[in-house]
Design a protein around this motif. Sequence first.
Motif, PDB file in Angstrom:
ATOM      1  N   SER A  59      37.874 -36.843 -11.664  1.00  0.00           N
ATOM      2  CA  SER A  59      38.499 -37.743 -12.626  1.00  0.00           C
ATOM      3  C   SER A  59      38.706 -36.961 -13.921  1.00  0.00           C
ATOM      4  O   SER A  59      38.011 -35.967 -14.164  1.00  0.00           O
ATOM      5  CB  SER A  59      37.618 -38.970 -12.872  1.00  0.00           C
ATOM      6  OG  SER A  59      38.307 -39.943 -13.623  1.00  0.00           O
ATOM      7  N   HIS A  76      52.317 -40.321 -20.806  1.00  0.00           N
ATOM      8  CA  HIS A  76      52.324 -40.752 -19.412  1.00  0.00           C
ATOM      9  C   HIS A  76      53.454 -40.084 -18.630  1.00  0.00           C
ATOM     10  O   HIS A  76      53.281 -39.702 -17.468  1.00  0.00           O
ATOM     11  CB  HIS A  76      52.468 -42.270 -19.314  1.00  0.00           C
ATOM     12  CG  HIS A  76      51.156 -42.996 -19.299  1.00  0.00           C
ATOM     13  ND1 HIS A  76      50.243 -42.861 -18.286  1.00  0.00           N
ATOM     14  CD2 HIS A  76      50.607 -43.848 -20.190  1.00  0.00           C
ATOM     15  CE1 HIS A  76      49.185 -43.611 -18.541  1.00  0.00           C
ATOM     16  NE2 HIS A  76      49.371 -44.221 -19.701  1.00  0.00           N
ATOM     17  N   ASP A  80      51.849 -38.103 -15.376  1.00  0.00           N
ATOM     18  CA  ASP A  80      51.721 -39.031 -14.252  1.00  0.00           C
ATOM     19  C   ASP A  80      51.606 -38.327 -12.905  1.00  0.00           C
ATOM     20  O   ASP A  80      50.761 -38.672 -12.082  1.00  0.00           O
ATOM     21  CB  ASP A  80      52.889 -40.018 -14.224  1.00  0.00           C
ATOM     22  CG  ASP A  80      52.618 -41.227 -15.124  1.00  0.00           C
ATOM     23  OD1 ASP A  80      51.478 -41.333 -15.598  1.00  0.00           O
ATOM     24  OD2 ASP A  80      53.530 -42.029 -15.348  1.00  0.00           O
ATOM     25  N   GLU A  81      52.459 -37.335 -12.647  1.00  0.00           N
ATOM     26  CA  GLU A  81      52.420 -36.654 -11.352  1.00  0.00           C
ATOM     27  C   GLU A  81      51.219 -35.725 -11.247  1.00  0.00           C
ATOM     28  O   GLU A  81      50.557 -35.647 -10.217  1.00  0.00           O
ATOM     29  CB  GLU A  81      53.720 -35.860 -11.134  1.00  0.00           C
ATOM     30  CG  GLU A  81      54.927 -36.733 -10.826  1.00  0.00           C
ATOM     31  CD  GLU A  81      54.722 -37.597  -9.577  1.00  0.00           C
ATOM     32  OE1 GLU A  81      54.193 -37.065  -8.577  1.00  0.00           O
ATOM     33  OE2 GLU A  81      55.055 -38.787  -9.618  1.00  0.00           O
ATOM     34  N   LYS A  84      47.971 -38.021 -11.107  1.00  0.00           N
ATOM     35  CA  LYS A  84      48.067 -39.273 -10.356  1.00  0.00           C
ATOM     36  C   LYS A  84      46.750 -39.538  -9.613  1.00  0.00           C
ATOM     37  O   LYS A  84      46.280 -38.726  -8.833  1.00  0.00           O
ATOM     38  CB  LYS A  84      49.217 -39.205  -9.363  1.00  0.00           C
ATOM     39  CG  LYS A  84      49.468 -40.512  -8.621  1.00  0.00           C
ATOM     40  CD  LYS A  84      50.684 -40.400  -7.706  1.00  0.00           C
ATOM     41  CE  LYS A  84      51.969 -40.256  -8.510  1.00  0.00           C
ATOM     42  NZ  LYS A  84      53.179 -40.209  -7.645  1.00  0.00           N
ATOM     43  N   GLY A  85      46.162 -40.682  -9.882  1.00  0.00           N
ATOM     44  CA  GLY A  85      44.922 -41.067  -9.225  1.00  0.00           C
ATOM     45  C   GLY A  85      43.673 -40.460  -9.817  1.00  0.00           C
ATOM     46  O   GLY A  85      42.565 -40.755  -9.371  1.00  0.00           O
ATOM     47  N   ARG A  86      43.803 -39.584 -10.824  1.00  0.00           N
ATOM     48  CA  ARG A  86      42.632 -38.926 -11.411  1.00  0.00           C
ATOM     49  C   ARG A  86      42.357 -39.360 -12.845  1.00  0.00           C
ATOM     50  O   ARG A  86      41.313 -39.026 -13.408  1.00  0.00           O
ATOM     51  CB  ARG A  86      42.803 -37.406 -11.399  1.00  0.00           C
ATOM     52  CG  ARG A  86      43.003 -36.802 -10.028  1.00  0.00           C
ATOM     53  CD  ARG A  86      43.091 -35.286 -10.102  1.00  0.00           C
ATOM     54  NE  ARG A  86      43.514 -34.730  -8.831  1.00  0.00           N
ATOM     55  CZ  ARG A  86      42.683 -34.435  -7.838  1.00  0.00           C
ATOM     56  NH1 ARG A  86      41.392 -34.647  -7.985  1.00  0.00           N
ATOM     57  NH2 ARG A  86      43.140 -33.940  -6.702  1.00  0.00           N
ATOM     58  N   THR A 114      45.761 -47.696 -19.921  1.00  0.00           N
ATOM     59  CA  THR A 114      44.873 -46.530 -19.833  1.00  0.00           C
ATOM     60  C   THR A 114      43.643 -46.797 -20.680  1.00  0.00           C
ATOM     61  O   THR A 114      43.771 -47.146 -21.853  1.00  0.00           O
ATOM     62  CB  THR A 114      45.587 -45.269 -20.356  1.00  0.00           C
ATOM     63  OG1 THR A 114      46.743 -45.014 -19.574  1.00  0.00           O
ATOM     64  CG2 THR A 114      44.663 -44.066 -20.301  1.00  0.00           C
TER      65      THR A 114
END
Length: 372
Positions: A59, A76, A80-81, A84-86, A114
């Motif tokens: 994370s 963002h 974002d890419e 992503k997910g972290r 966020t």
Amino acid sequence: MSSSLPPTPISPTAPSVGARRKGPRVLPTLPLSAFTPPSTGVGEQFPLPPDPNTIHPNSVIDAHVITPSGNLSNWHAEIDEALKGRLGGAVLSLHGATPGEVESVISKASASETPILALLVPFSLDEGAPTDPPAYLANPGQKPQIVLSSTFTTNTPAAAEALKWALDKGFSIDIDVQSNLKDNDSEWEALEDLFAKAMPHESDSSVPRPKGKVILSNILPPPDDLHLPIVKLLTHPTYQAYQSHCAALSLYSNVFVKFIPPSWGSPTPPTPAPTAQMAISPVDSPIDPRDTQDKKEWKRRIKMYIGPSLEAFGYARIIYGSSPSPFTRTKSNAADWYELARESFAELGTEQEGVDAVFYGNAQLVYGSASS
């Protein structure tokens, strides 16, 4: 013809030779992995180093996002890419915001998609301890946490007074170091002297420990000249001063350093997207084959500065952030810096625990809760 023999050469152990020696030779140290026996699965070869492309923090908290308005849309769009997910949260720097604008961002922070761990609010060391601080400085334990943000240029009695006031009140403080550390060793000493005056607890156990923490920016990596070859930088006085003064600053146990894009007179080099024809394999090389020459050079130099910082502060006191110092003209894309920062640590052989600390855990500790 003379039958005399030539004089016997002086023994290497003779006093005349020993007298020339400055002392015992310092041998280079090797990591423990160098002495690990080969794996039976790879014949006579030693195990390959981990592929940097496989080392990612579980994370990420971005602890330096400059946005005086609190708007995260541009940030963002950049990350974002890459994250992503972290993404686990952000620390917003309200550099340049007025007290009224700070109040506005505070009121809206809880509604952000966020998680906002902390807000870095403008604070001047040069003006000394504030006599009439803004209302938002009345409660150091509020959420999101309020962290003071200032610059260091010169060591003055007012600066020491202001820093001591902040720490004693329980505020943590981000200090952007803008003095000329590169060409003047005395500027390092001035920063150390400021800490000695504001944090006397390190030398006097009878003095209560301050509640707040100090986070230094613009020294990891420090401003540098990319035209100076790395082979010359290794023995350059400025690099040697960096090593010794990092060690001195680390003696203050509540001092952290922030790992942000450096002021090197050039934008952060990008990481090109992989192509279908380009397979990235740890068998070939621990270096990403997508790297441009600029990126390779940046990573070599970054790792040179990470080394002394890790020796001094360890993995527990380095904090990742994506925005460069607002007092420089450095341009950096948040996703590009994340990749460059992550790969630099990974190529140094950093294990997962260390990567997670730098990119998440240390920020959570410093910004995620009120100082204690």
